[in-house]
Write an enzyme that holds these catalytic residues in place. Structure first.
Site, PDB file in Angstrom:
ATOM      1  N   ILE A 107       0.846  -1.190   0.000  1.00  0.00           N
ATOM      2  CA  ILE A 107       0.000   0.000   0.000  1.00  0.00           C
ATOM      3  C   ILE A 107       0.884   1.243   0.000  1.00  0.00           C
ATOM      4  O   ILE A 107       1.889   1.298   0.714  1.00  0.00           O
ATOM      5  CB  ILE A 107      -0.864   0.013   1.292  1.00  0.00           C
ATOM      6  CG1 ILE A 107      -1.718  -1.257   1.356  1.00  0.00           C
ATOM      7  CG2 ILE A 107      -1.706   1.277   1.393  1.00  0.00           C
ATOM      8  CD1 ILE A 107      -2.163  -1.621   2.759  1.00  0.00           C
ATOM      9  N   CYS A 108       0.488   2.247  -0.798  1.00  0.00           N
ATOM     10  CA  CYS A 108       1.106   3.572  -0.703  1.00  0.00           C
ATOM     11  C   CYS A 108       0.016   4.605  -0.944  1.00  0.00           C
ATOM     12  O   CYS A 108      -1.174   4.298  -0.816  1.00  0.00           O
ATOM     13  CB  CYS A 108       2.295   3.721  -1.656  1.00  0.00           C
ATOM     14  SG  CYS A 108       1.851   3.838  -3.394  1.00  0.00           S
ATOM     15  N   ARG A 109       0.389   5.806  -1.310  1.00  0.00           N
ATOM     16  CA  ARG A 109      -0.607   6.867  -1.488  1.00  0.00           C
ATOM     17  C   ARG A 109      -1.464   6.630  -2.725  1.00  0.00           C
ATOM     18  O   ARG A 109      -2.677   6.714  -2.680  1.00  0.00           O
ATOM     19  CB  ARG A 109       0.094   8.228  -1.580  1.00  0.00           C
ATOM     20  CG  ARG A 109      -0.866   9.415  -1.557  1.00  0.00           C
ATOM     21  CD  ARG A 109      -0.123  10.720  -1.652  1.00  0.00           C
ATOM     22  NE  ARG A 109       0.386  10.931  -2.990  1.00  0.00           N
ATOM     23  CZ  ARG A 109      -0.300  11.515  -3.980  1.00  0.00           C
ATOM     24  NH1 ARG A 109      -1.510  11.959  -3.772  1.00  0.00           N
ATOM     25  NH2 ARG A 109       0.240  11.659  -5.169  1.00  0.00           N
ATOM     26  N   MET A 114      -4.012   4.764  -0.868  1.00  0.00           N
ATOM     27  CA  MET A 114      -4.779   5.395   0.209  1.00  0.00           C
ATOM     28  C   MET A 114      -5.660   6.517  -0.311  1.00  0.00           C
ATOM     29  O   MET A 114      -6.634   6.896   0.348  1.00  0.00           O
ATOM     30  CB  MET A 114      -3.852   5.879   1.321  1.00  0.00           C
ATOM     31  CG  MET A 114      -3.169   4.776   2.099  1.00  0.00           C
ATOM     32  SD  MET A 114      -4.311   3.582   2.862  1.00  0.00           S
ATOM     33  CE  MET A 114      -4.941   4.578   4.239  1.00  0.00           C
TER      34      MET A 114
END
Length: 101
Positions: free
Chosen positions: A65-67, A93
């Site tokens: 997961i990242c932005r 996210m």
């Protein structure tokens, strides 16, 4: 290069709501994680992944997961080349509407 498996934010939310035990790894920077991360996720910054290879188990699948899903995608390519099972959360996210901690 083998294609990276993905999971949508909606699919991940359903799995978490169903009580599935998932290996989530958030690769964002500290200041981004301070704004909230998915409960149960492990925080390892993208640039720190090579130094933490001993954390990963080749028998488990990890969801990264990242932005926006760009950095997590890069991590997935790197770890897949090392023989790990990986999945990238598309949309990151920015598209996550579930709970955060």
């Amino acid at each position: 290069m083998e294609e990276i498996k993905t999971i949508t934010t909606e699919e991940l939310q359903k799995k978490l709501e169903a009580g599935e035990k998932l290996e989530l790894v958030d690769v964002r920077e500290d200041h981004e994680v301070a704004m909230g991360m998915i409960p149960g996720a492990k925080h390892i910054r993208m640039n720190d992944i090579p130094a933490h290879l001993d954390y990963f188990d080749k028998d488990k699948e990890y969801i990264f997961i990242c932005r926006s899903s760009a950095r997590s995608g890069n991590v997935c390519y790197y770890l897949q080349e090392q023989g790990f099972k990986v999945r990238n959360m598309v949309g990151g996210m920015l598209e996550w509407t579930g709970e955060t901690e």
